[in-house]
Design a protein around this motif. Structure first.
Motif, mmCIF file in Angstrom:
data_model
loop_
_atom_site.group_PDB
_atom_site.id
_atom_site.type_symbol
_atom_site.label_atom_id
_atom_site.label_comp_id
_atom_site.label_asym_id
_atom_site.label_seq_id
_atom_site.Cartn_x
_atom_site.Cartn_y
_atom_site.Cartn_z
ATOM 1 N N GLU A 1 38.278 65.324 61.458
ATOM 2 C CA GLU A 1 36.934 66.254 61.775
ATOM 3 C C GLU A 1 35.847 65.585 62.409
ATOM 4 O O GLU A 1 35.071 66.144 63.048
ATOM 5 N N THR A 2 35.744 64.308 61.954
ATOM 6 C CA THR A 2 34.453 63.444 62.514
ATOM 7 C C THR A 2 34.895 62.809 63.816
ATOM 8 O O THR A 2 33.683 62.921 64.667
ATOM 9 N N LEU A 3 36.295 62.227 63.914
ATOM 10 C CA LEU A 3 36.373 61.178 65.003
ATOM 11 C C LEU A 3 37.133 62.090 66.126
ATOM 12 O O LEU A 3 37.451 61.586 67.111
ATOM 13 N N GLY A 4 37.780 63.153 65.552
ATOM 14 C CA GLY A 4 38.915 63.680 66.569
ATOM 15 C C GLY A 4 40.174 62.982 66.291
ATOM 16 O O GLY A 4 40.259 61.924 65.759
ATOM 17 N N GLU A 5 41.117 63.592 66.754
ATOM 18 C CA GLU A 5 42.565 63.095 66.295
ATOM 19 C C GLU A 5 42.704 62.003 67.232
ATOM 20 O O GLU A 5 43.405 60.960 66.484
ATOM 21 N N ARG A 6 42.356 61.724 68.359
ATOM 22 C CA ARG A 6 42.827 60.435 69.165
ATOM 23 C C ARG A 6 42.163 59.406 68.583
ATOM 24 O O ARG A 6 42.753 58.183 67.979
ATOM 25 N N ASP A 7 40.827 59.274 68.432
ATOM 26 C CA ASP A 7 40.219 58.197 67.762
ATOM 27 C C ASP A 7 40.397 58.386 66.471
ATOM 28 O O ASP A 7 40.466 57.142 65.749
ATOM 29 N N LEU B 1 30.164 58.730 56.077
ATOM 30 C CA LEU B 1 29.336 57.911 56.607
ATOM 31 C C LEU B 1 29.752 56.841 57.620
ATOM 32 O O LEU B 1 29.113 56.641 58.809
ATOM 33 N N THR B 2 30.727 55.940 57.252
ATOM 34 C CA THR B 2 31.381 55.085 58.090
ATOM 35 C C THR B 2 32.090 55.647 59.361
ATOM 36 O O THR B 2 31.842 55.239 60.427
ATOM 37 N N ALA B 3 32.431 56.815 59.075
ATOM 38 C CA ALA B 3 33.483 57.647 60.189
ATOM 39 C C ALA B 3 32.111 58.004 61.345
ATOM 40 O O ALA B 3 32.267 57.955 62.455
ATOM 41 N N ILE B 4 31.036 58.700 60.637
ATOM 42 C CA ILE B 4 29.891 58.975 61.356
ATOM 43 C C ILE B 4 29.518 57.772 62.326
ATOM 44 O O ILE B 4 29.299 58.070 63.389
ATOM 45 N N TYR B 5 29.308 56.652 61.729
ATOM 46 C CA TYR B 5 28.946 55.587 62.455
ATOM 47 C C TYR B 5 29.865 55.243 63.510
ATOM 48 O O TYR B 5 29.246 54.780 64.616
ATOM 49 N N ILE B 6 30.985 55.112 63.275
ATOM 50 C CA ILE B 6 31.913 54.980 64.293
ATOM 51 C C ILE B 6 31.754 55.685 65.511
ATOM 52 O O ILE B 6 31.907 55.591 66.630
ATOM 53 N N GLN B 7 31.648 57.327 65.070
ATOM 54 C CA GLN B 7 31.778 58.201 66.131
ATOM 55 C C GLN B 7 30.335 58.065 66.865
ATOM 56 O O GLN B 7 30.502 58.238 68.051
ATOM 57 N N MET B 8 29.309 57.701 66.492
ATOM 58 C CA MET B 8 28.115 57.388 67.207
ATOM 59 C C MET B 8 28.239 56.434 68.147
ATOM 60 O O MET B 8 27.622 56.451 69.244
ATOM 61 N N ALA B 9 28.978 55.360 67.742
ATOM 62 C CA ALA B 9 29.304 54.053 68.410
ATOM 63 C C ALA B 9 30.150 54.428 69.634
ATOM 64 O O ALA B 9 29.995 53.931 70.748
ATOM 65 N N LEU B 10 31.022 55.368 69.550
ATOM 66 C CA LEU B 10 31.846 55.831 70.446
ATOM 67 C C LEU B 10 31.365 56.624 71.568
ATOM 68 O O LEU B 10 31.810 56.805 72.523
ATOM 69 N N ALA B 11 30.337 57.370 71.076
ATOM 70 C CA ALA B 11 29.763 58.470 72.029
ATOM 71 C C ALA B 11 29.143 57.836 73.159
ATOM 72 O O ALA B 11 28.534 56.632 72.999
ATOM 73 N N ASP B 12 28.833 58.509 74.286
ATOM 74 C CA ASP B 12 28.322 58.016 75.447
ATOM 75 C C ASP B 12 26.779 57.854 75.262
ATOM 76 O O ASP B 12 26.337 56.908 75.768
ATOM 77 N N GLU B 13 26.021 58.580 74.656
ATOM 78 C CA GLU B 13 24.744 58.519 74.434
ATOM 79 C C GLU B 13 24.430 59.428 73.288
ATOM 80 O O GLU B 13 25.088 60.221 72.776
ATOM 81 N N HIS B 14 23.020 59.366 72.858
ATOM 82 C CA HIS B 14 22.664 60.052 71.807
ATOM 83 C C HIS B 14 22.740 61.634 71.977
ATOM 84 O O HIS B 14 22.582 61.982 73.048
#
Length: 283
Positions: A101-107, A270-283
């Motif tokens: 739900e947070t990172l998507g299936e691939r990530d 929160l760990t998953a959210i931080y990883i997702q934010m790191a993977l995002a192209d920008e804010h």
């Protein structure tokens, strides 16, 4: 400064003067203290493998989590029994409800083993505070929560650098559309929030919740013991107040089971959210 002394100083600075570090005079009621998280060694004293009660409980909890997960998944059936249904529900909740739900299936598939480990390890260590005979959460030692926070911290930085290279640090600190005049201030605030506040808040949120919960349970059951076996034993019927403190203890135990699961969920998502934010192209 030795690590146990440092951890005790950190806990004491947070919870004193509410829970004083003191000896209890005979026949008097004394509340719990953070000393409970730093008992004397019981195995391998004086060696690098020294274990006290809390660390031994940590080993037991880890082994219990491994064994329970192995038993739950070793013989899966097409028509599941009740145990398999429960295991599939919990595993599916973490897999779908938190990770995918947070990172998507691939990530999500890349980080699923780590996030599963964080969730079940945190849950198991938290729950030891409500199990008779154990009755202390080893995540109350700040070093355990700090270790998990460092793992989360390294993981999201690794994920960001692998996806974006050194541009990750720019994405994490420079917000698009911010006026040039205030951009340095915003960048400093974003750097503090991302690279300092995140691991600190992950650590303190988990530690403070489980320590406070343990203190509350210990207070109720110590009061029950005092009223029944000291006050009532002396013929004073005020000792019957122990019935009430015992009832509160049972109620708070149920609450602490919920809090144990909630804190495992919060730490993992929160760990998953931080990883997702790191993977995002920008804010």
């Amino acid at each position: 400064m030795p690590r146990p002394i440092l951890e005790k100083a950190l806990l004491a600075s947070i919870f004193l003067p509410t829970f004083m570090l003191s000896e209890c005079p005979p026949g008097e009621f004394c509340g719990p203290s953070v000393d409970e998280f730093f008992p004397e060694p019981i195995l391998f004293a004086g060696t690098p493998f020294e274990l006290n009660r809390v660390l031994l409980i940590r080993v037991i909890a880890f082994l219990a989590v491994v064994v329970l997960l192995w038993l739950a998944t070793r013989a899966l059936k097409v028509v599941p029994g009740r145990g398999q249904v429960a295991a599939e529900f919990i595993l599916g909740f973490v897999r779908q409800g938190i990770v995918f739900e947070t990172l998507g299936e691939r990530d999500g598939k890349r980080f699923l083993p780590l996030l599963m480990t964080i969730f079940f390890l945190t849950l198991g260590l938290n729950l030891t505070g409500t199990i008779p005979g154990l009755q202390i959460p080893s995540t109350g030692l700040i070093g355990q929560a700090l270790l998990l926070a460092v793992i989360a911290y390294v993981t999201f930085i690794y994920a960001g650098i692998r996806r974006h290279g050194l541009k990750f640090f720019k994405n994490a600190t420079v917000l698009p559309g911010v006026p040039l005049l205030i951009m340095p201030i915003i960048a400093i605030l974003e750097a503090l929030s991302t690279f300092i506040i995140r691991p600190v808040t992950l650590t303190l949120r988990l530690t403070m919740n489980v320590v406070a919960g343990h203190m509350l349970l210990a207070l109720c059951f110590l009061a029950t013991n005092f009223f029944f076996f000291t006050v009532l034993a002396q013929g004073n019927f005020l000792g019957l107040i122990g019935v009430g403190t015992f009832a509160f203890g049972v109620a708070f135990t149920v609450l602490e089971i919920f809090v144990a699961a909630l804190q495992a969920y919060v730490f993992t998502i929160l760990t998953a959210i931080y990883i997702q934010m790191a993977l995002a192209d920008e804010h």
